[in-house]
Design a protein around this motif. Structure first.
Motif, PDB file in Angstrom:
ATOM      1  N   GLU B  27       0.840  -1.202   0.000  1.00  0.00           N
ATOM      2  CA  GLU B  27       0.000   0.000   0.000  1.00  0.00           C
ATOM      3  C   GLU B  27       0.871   1.246   0.000  1.00  0.00           C
ATOM      4  N   ASN B  28       0.244   2.362  -0.274  1.00  0.00           N
ATOM      5  CA  ASN B  28       0.968   3.629  -0.352  1.00  0.00           C
ATOM      6  C   ASN B  28       0.998   4.296   1.023  1.00  0.00           C
ATOM      7  N   ALA B  29       2.137   4.282   1.656  1.00  0.00           N
ATOM      8  CA  ALA B  29       2.266   4.785   3.026  1.00  0.00           C
ATOM      9  C   ALA B  29       1.874   6.256   3.131  1.00  0.00           C
ATOM     10  N   GLU B  30       2.289   7.039   2.139  1.00  0.00           N
ATOM     11  CA  GLU B  30       2.017   8.480   2.211  1.00  0.00           C
ATOM     12  C   GLU B  30       0.530   8.764   2.217  1.00  0.00           C
ATOM     13  N   SER B  31      -0.202   8.063   1.358  1.00  0.00           N
ATOM     14  CA  SER B  31      -1.645   8.350   1.298  1.00  0.00           C
ATOM     15  C   SER B  31      -2.333   7.832   2.562  1.00  0.00           C
ATOM     16  N   ILE B  32      -1.806   6.756   3.145  1.00  0.00           N
ATOM     17  CA  ILE B  32      -2.395   6.257   4.406  1.00  0.00           C
ATOM     18  C   ILE B  32      -2.121   7.235   5.534  1.00  0.00           C
ATOM     19  N   LYS B  33      -0.887   7.718   5.592  1.00  0.00           N
ATOM     20  CA  LYS B  33      -0.528   8.654   6.659  1.00  0.00           C
ATOM     21  C   LYS B  33      -1.354   9.925   6.578  1.00  0.00           C
ATOM     22  N   SER B  34      -1.535  10.442   5.364  1.00  0.00           N
ATOM     23  CA  SER B  34      -2.308  11.683   5.273  1.00  0.00           C
ATOM     24  C   SER B  34      -3.799  11.397   5.419  1.00  0.00           C
ATOM     25  N   GLY B  35      -4.238  10.252   4.953  1.00  0.00           N
ATOM     26  CA  GLY B  35      -5.656   9.921   5.061  1.00  0.00           C
ATOM     27  C   GLY B  35      -6.069   9.593   6.483  1.00  0.00           C
ATOM     28  N   LEU B  36      -5.193   8.886   7.214  1.00  0.00           N
ATOM     29  CA  LEU B  36      -5.540   8.389   8.549  1.00  0.00           C
ATOM     30  C   LEU B  36      -5.033   9.318   9.659  1.00  0.00           C
ATOM     31  N   GLY B  37      -3.943  10.017   9.353  1.00  0.00           N
ATOM     32  CA  GLY B  37      -3.358  10.868  10.389  1.00  0.00           C
ATOM     33  C   GLY B  37      -2.652  10.069  11.466  1.00  0.00           C
ATOM     34  N   VAL B  38      -2.178   8.871  11.122  1.00  0.00           N
ATOM     35  CA  VAL B  38      -1.384   8.065  12.065  1.00  0.00           C
ATOM     36  C   VAL B  38      -0.077   7.704  11.365  1.00  0.00           C
ATOM     37  N   SER B 145      -6.907  -7.283  12.507  1.00  0.00           N
ATOM     38  CA  SER B 145      -6.699  -8.376  11.586  1.00  0.00           C
ATOM     39  C   SER B 145      -5.611  -7.976  10.579  1.00  0.00           C
ATOM     40  N   PRO B 146      -4.632  -8.865  10.318  1.00  0.00           N
ATOM     41  CA  PRO B 146      -3.532  -8.505   9.409  1.00  0.00           C
ATOM     42  C   PRO B 146      -4.061  -8.032   8.051  1.00  0.00           C
ATOM     43  N   GLY B 147      -3.530  -6.905   7.578  1.00  0.00           N
ATOM     44  CA  GLY B 147      -3.943  -6.385   6.289  1.00  0.00           C
ATOM     45  C   GLY B 147      -5.130  -5.451   6.361  1.00  0.00           C
ATOM     46  N   ASP B 148      -5.827  -5.414   7.469  1.00  0.00           N
ATOM     47  CA  ASP B 148      -6.970  -4.521   7.638  1.00  0.00           C
ATOM     48  C   ASP B 148      -6.467  -3.088   7.852  1.00  0.00           C
ATOM     49  N   ALA B 149      -7.312  -2.122   7.518  1.00  0.00           N
ATOM     50  CA  ALA B 149      -6.949  -0.714   7.716  1.00  0.00           C
ATOM     51  C   ALA B 149      -6.629  -0.433   9.180  1.00  0.00           C
ATOM     52  N   LEU B 150      -7.274  -1.152  10.075  1.00  0.00           N
ATOM     53  CA  LEU B 150      -7.055  -0.966  11.516  1.00  0.00           C
ATOM     54  C   LEU B 150      -5.613  -1.250  11.929  1.00  0.00           C
ATOM     55  N   GLU B 151      -4.913  -2.049  11.111  1.00  0.00           N
ATOM     56  CA  GLU B 151      -3.562  -2.441  11.481  1.00  0.00           C
ATOM     57  C   GLU B 151      -2.625  -1.222  11.598  1.00  0.00           C
ATOM     58  N   TYR B 152      -2.965  -0.138  10.907  1.00  0.00           N
ATOM     59  CA  TYR B 152      -2.131   1.064  10.982  1.00  0.00           C
ATOM     60  C   TYR B 152      -2.342   1.832  12.281  1.00  0.00           C
ATOM     61  N   SER B 153      -3.466   1.569  12.956  1.00  0.00           N
ATOM     62  CA  SER B 153      -3.787   2.384  14.138  1.00  0.00           C
ATOM     63  C   SER B 153      -3.916   1.613  15.439  1.00  0.00           C
ATOM     64  N   PRO B 236      -9.447   7.688  17.381  1.00  0.00           N
ATOM     65  CA  PRO B 236      -9.330   6.432  16.628  1.00  0.00           C
ATOM     66  C   PRO B 236      -8.299   6.590  15.509  1.00  0.00           C
ATOM     67  N   ASN B 237      -8.063   7.810  15.116  1.00  0.00           N
ATOM     68  CA  ASN B 237      -7.066   8.161  14.101  1.00  0.00           C
ATOM     69  C   ASN B 237      -6.779   9.649  14.295  1.00  0.00           C
ATOM     70  N   VAL B 260      -2.060  12.689  20.667  1.00  0.00           N
ATOM     71  CA  VAL B 260      -0.926  11.751  20.710  1.00  0.00           C
ATOM     72  C   VAL B 260      -1.040  10.651  19.658  1.00  0.00           C
ATOM     73  N   VAL B 261      -2.206  10.551  19.024  1.00  0.00           N
ATOM     74  CA  VAL B 261      -2.498   9.416  18.135  1.00  0.00           C
ATOM     75  C   VAL B 261      -1.546   9.304  16.945  1.00  0.00           C
ATOM     76  N   ARG B 262      -1.079  10.430  16.448  1.00  0.00           N
ATOM     77  CA  ARG B 262      -0.208  10.382  15.258  1.00  0.00           C
ATOM     78  C   ARG B 262       1.046   9.563  15.533  1.00  0.00           C
ATOM     79  N   ARG B 263       1.502   9.629  16.770  1.00  0.00           N
ATOM     80  CA  ARG B 263       2.776   8.997  17.112  1.00  0.00           C
ATOM     81  C   ARG B 263       2.652   7.645  17.805  1.00  0.00           C
ATOM     82  N   ILE B 264       1.511   7.400  18.452  1.00  0.00           N
ATOM     83  CA  ILE B 264       1.391   6.096  19.134  1.00  0.00           C
ATOM     84  C   ILE B 264       0.200   5.278  18.657  1.00  0.00           C
ATOM     85  N   GLY B 265      -0.638   5.852  17.802  1.00  0.00           N
ATOM     86  CA  GLY B 265      -1.804   5.123  17.312  1.00  0.00           C
ATOM     87  C   GLY B 265      -2.963   5.210  18.287  1.00  0.00           C
TER      88      GLY B 265
END
Lengths: 382, 345, 128
Positions: B27-38, B145-153, B236-237, B260-265
């Motif tokens: 997946e594209n890390a940059e778009s996840i980081k900007s989309g999720l804010g984590v 769950s591995p691969g789920d969007a939640l895994e980033y947060s 949550p994000n 604090v979520v950006r840095r620790i989820g």
């Protein structure tokens, strides 16, 4: 106390004895000892058998009765006692048999030691070995037996500059000696490099610093001086068998780079035998881990404290050296059949003295339980 | 007046970066980081779980205020990752801190708001005169769950609060909850990972509950966003709390310290409480703080706190942001081992 | 094993041990009898503090089944400031541990009796 002699010795091969049961190896060693003593069996008045963990290896307790039965001695109804002191069980059994004869209670007694370990998997065997230390406060935190010896080794290295290479030399020497021992598990030479390149079990202890956990049995027949003289022209006399205890867990001990129980047992043994450390010509030692042999040199008084590593480095304990140690191959190369080891050491010491395998008059055996909470020192003379 | 006597926090040292997770799943890390804010999240070590996190946070809270542990007579641990399905975490915490044996104790579960629910119970018990001091903990080692969007947060961490009437560092001026039956996120019994309603977790769930609870508590206390120095919302994000803050009329300055979520989820039950702790770390006497948690299922607990003079002499080191800086980065392989995504048979 | 673990849970979770009022020695785990003074001793239960120094350590590679997921892990002997010595895991990377380093007690999980068994918590140490 009267004079006592070893009049017969017997031993199964040590190792992975897949085709032989616990009963098979005990009887094999027992029959060999009877043949060696040239007696038929009716003369035996008591059996003391060292066994560390029949209950966990075989789910078999009541080892004393089992052995009396399969030795064909149940008909005679003689007492048979199982003795347990972890991997010093054999040494303690030898001591009990010695005391029984020395006291005059019996004229002929058997000290046996036996362990059958390969009926369970290696994982369980490690677990069982670790029950020789403090189960609740050491093993609970993941401190296995090798880990505890590693803690000892680390302190010795820090205090006295002992190196992993020095420990490797113990292994190399004992492997070399075992080549000539037909009963040994590993009859092949290894190099310092082999030891150093073997994987760590618990740093700084490596696979080749550690004795294997083996199947095996050993039997010694003890008799009063009077009987001994009738049976053999070459009795080997028992000058002393002493035993000492220390705190079960390392954390309670003040000096981690030394085995207090060894020092205490040795001191008493030398006194009883009326000798000094320098009078010992040959020794069998408890090298369950190589560091233990190095520390034992010091605690037995073969060298100054902290000079154990120097002793191995300078070859003083090799065959031909000042005090050959573990001429049999030791636990490392003979194999370590836990409950049998203490008796196997006596078998080998008698063999060495009686058969003149090295030129020696006085021999010493040191058997340890766990991380040294039990120590048994035996002094034999031909 | 009843309030917070002490607080303590725990953030595991391990972190995994969004880039590392994205690398595994293509997946594209940059778009996840900007989309999720984590950007990265805290990961519990193999020997850390909700109980150990709760104990460490609670011990810090006790140490900071110096209250003898036997004076703690209520322990509530809020989590959605209690180590046992049946058998309380609260008893482990009570035993490990040496709480009084005559102690009210229970585990709470309300997705990400069980920690604030525990605080409300302690506040009520202190007010009722049932206890002098109560301990409320919010902690999680949340699973995804591995691969789920939640895994980033989905992250690990927690905070503990001692509630009482004496020597409070922040008074609880008011608290309320807004609750509806809204199944936006759940985990059925026996399932290893939670499931969620995707975009349904937004409008009808998070935003509706947080907004309504925060709006109502301000309204009934005749306060508006300008009256607060800080606001903390469940995280949550990185996106949701900033958006709800904007909807309510809070500025980014008011929420930045607690974000604090950006840095620790998302540390679930620990999330809004860790943000709140970060705010307490810097708060000055007289400052007003709005805290609004959110728990899927769904509900929000809102609190108005007023910082007292006692905070001046209260030891607040090490601060939450300092703990956030103490990070050890791990790769996905170690992460999979630590989170037991490798099956040992 | 369950009752055996439970019985001493207090001393596993917290560094509480014994103090002999006769000789001034501290012990962990607690002892019913002072090994120095025996019957002359007078044993009292006391907190032992939470900081100490590493006396020795090892990195365990050959781990028992219960510790497989943790390997390699560090086991050490920690001398608490009161003098009592405890055997415990040290939470650090193998290359960070050294004799003489200062440590502080932390609450961690040691092992569990399989996925459906109870969880054994206890005291470990982290480097200060």
């Amino acid at each position: 106390m009267r004079r006592v002699a070893v009049v017969g010795i017997g031993q199964s091969r040590f190792g992975e004895l897949w085709e032989k049961s616990f009963r098979d190896i005990v009887i094999e060693a027992g029959v060999e000892a009877l043949e060696d003593a040239n007696i038929s069996g009716e003369e035996i008045e008591a059996i003391y058998v060292g066994n560390m963990s029949g209950g966990r290896y075989l789910a078999q307790e009541h080892i004393g009765a089992l052995i009396a039965d399969y030795s064909g001695l149940a008909e005679l109804g003689i007492p048979s006692v199982r003795v347990e002191a972890a991997d010093a069980s054999g040494g303690v059994a030898f001591r009990e048999a010695y005391l029984a004869v020395a006291s005059g209670l019996y004229d002929v007694a058997i000290a046996a030691g036996a362990e059958k370990v390969t009926d369970v998997g290696a994982e369980l065997a490690i677990d069982i070995m670790s029950s020789s230390a403090d189960r609740e406060w050491e093993y609970f935190v993941g401190a296995t037996l090798p880990a505890l010896y590693a803690l000892i080794a680390r302190v010795h290295m820090k205090e006295f500059g002992t190196k992993e290479e020095d420990m490797a030399l113990v292994s190399v020497k004992n492997h070399k000696n075992a080549v000539k021992n037909p009963k040994a598990q590993f009859r092949r030479e290894i190099s310092v490099d082999d030891v150093l390149r073997s994987p760590y079990i618990a740093e700084p202890i490596k696979v080749l610093d550690s004795a294997p956990i083996s199947d095996g049995a050993a039997v010694v027949i003890l008799a009063s001086d009077e009987i001994a003289k009738k049976l053999t022209d070459t009795p080997v006399y028992v000058s002393a068998v002493t035993q000492a205890s220390d705190y079960l867990s390392l954390q309670s001990r003040k000096d981690l780079a030394s085995f207090k129980a060894v020092k205490m047992a040795a001191k008493k043994a030398y006194k009883l035998a009326k000798i000094e450390a320098k009078d010992v010509d040959v020794a069998e030692m408890h090298d369950s881990f190589t560091i233990a042999e190095i520390i034992a040199y010091e605690d037995l008084g073969f060298c100054e404290k902290g000079e154990g590593a120097k002793m191995i480095r300078e070859g003083e304990t090799e065959v031909g050296g000042r005090i050959p140690v573990n001429v049999s191959g030791g636990l490392k190369a003979c194999g370590h059949a836990t409950g049998a080891t203490g008796v196997r050491q006596i078998v080998d010491l008698v063999r060495i003295l009686r058969d003149g395998i090295v030129d020696a008059e006085t021999g010493l055996a040191l058997n340890l339980g766990g991380t040294g909470a039990t120590a048994v020192v035996s002094i034999l003379r031909r | 007046m009843v309030g917070i006597v002490s607080y303590g926090t725990y953030i595991p040292a391990y972190r995994i970066k969004a880039e590392e997770i994205a690398r595994i799943w293509g997946e594209n890390a940059e778009s996840i980081k900007s989309g999720l804010g984590v950007y990265e999240k805290a990961v519990a070590d193999i020997d850390e779980d909700t109980a150990t996190i709760s104990v460490e946070a609670s011990r810090e809270a006790l140490k900071r205020c110096g209250i003898p542990s036997e004076e703690i007579k209520a322990v509530f641990v809020g989590s959605e990752s209690h180590p046992y399905a049946v058998k309380p975490t609260a008893t482990i915490v009570a035993e490990a801190i040496g709480a009084n044996r005559f102690c009210y104790a229970a585990d709470l579960e309300f997705a990400c708001k069980a920690g604030t629910a525990g605080m409300q119970i302690c506040v009520a018990m202190v007010k009722a005169g049932m206890i002098k001091y109560g301990l409320a903990v919010g902690a999680d080692t949340s699973q995804s769950s591995p691969g789920d969007a939640l895994e980033y947060s989905a992250a690990s961490g927690g905070a503990a609060f001692i509630i009482g009437e004496n020597e409070t560092i922040a008074e609880v001026k008011d608290t309320l909850s807004f609750t509806t039956d809204t199944p936006d996120f759940w985990r059925r019994e026996g399932m290893p990972y939670p499931s969620h309603g995707g975009r349904f977790t937004g409008e009808p769930a998070y935003f509706r509950h947080v907004y309504t609870a925060a709006k109502e508590i301000m309204k009934r206390n005749n306060l508006s966003p300008e009256d607060f120095s800080y606001a903390v919302f469940h995280m949550p994000n990185g996106k949701f709390p900033t958006r709800v803050a904007r909807m309510l009329g809070f500025s980014s300055e008011q929420i930045e310290q607690g974000l604090v979520v950006r840095r620790i989820g998302n540390t679930y039950s620990g999330s809004s409480l860790l943000g709140f702790s970060a705010v307490l770390d810097v708060a000055k006497p007289g400052e007003r703080i709005l805290l609004t948690s959110f728990g899927s299922g769904a509900g929000s607990d809102a609190f108005i706190f007023e910082v007292t003079e006692n905070i001046e002499s209260y030891p607040r080191e090490p601060k939450v942001w300092e703990k956030i800086e103490r990070a050890r980065y791990i790769d996905y392989g170690l992460y999979a081992k630590l989170r037991k995504k490798i099956r040992m048979v | 094993m369950l009752p055996r673990f439970w019985r001493k849970i207090k001393y596993r979770y917290r560094l509480v041990g014994s103090y002999c009022e006769n000789c001034g020695e501290y012990y962990h785990p607690p002892r019913n009898l002072c090994p120095k003074c025996r019957r002359k001793g007078s044993i009292k239960e006391v907190p032992l503090g939470s900081e100490g120094t590493i006396l020795s350590y090892t990195v365990v590679h050959d781990a028992p089944d219960d510790f497989k997921l943790q390997k390699p892990y560090v086991v050490g002997l920690v001398k608490l400031d009161c003098g009592a010595v405890v055997t415990a895991q040290i939470c650090c990377k193998p290359e960070e541990v050294e004799i003489g380093k200062r440590v502080r007690a932390v609450f961690r999980k040691y092992s569990e009796e399989g996925e459906d068994g109870i969880i054994y918590y206890g005291t470990k140490f982290e480097l200060i």
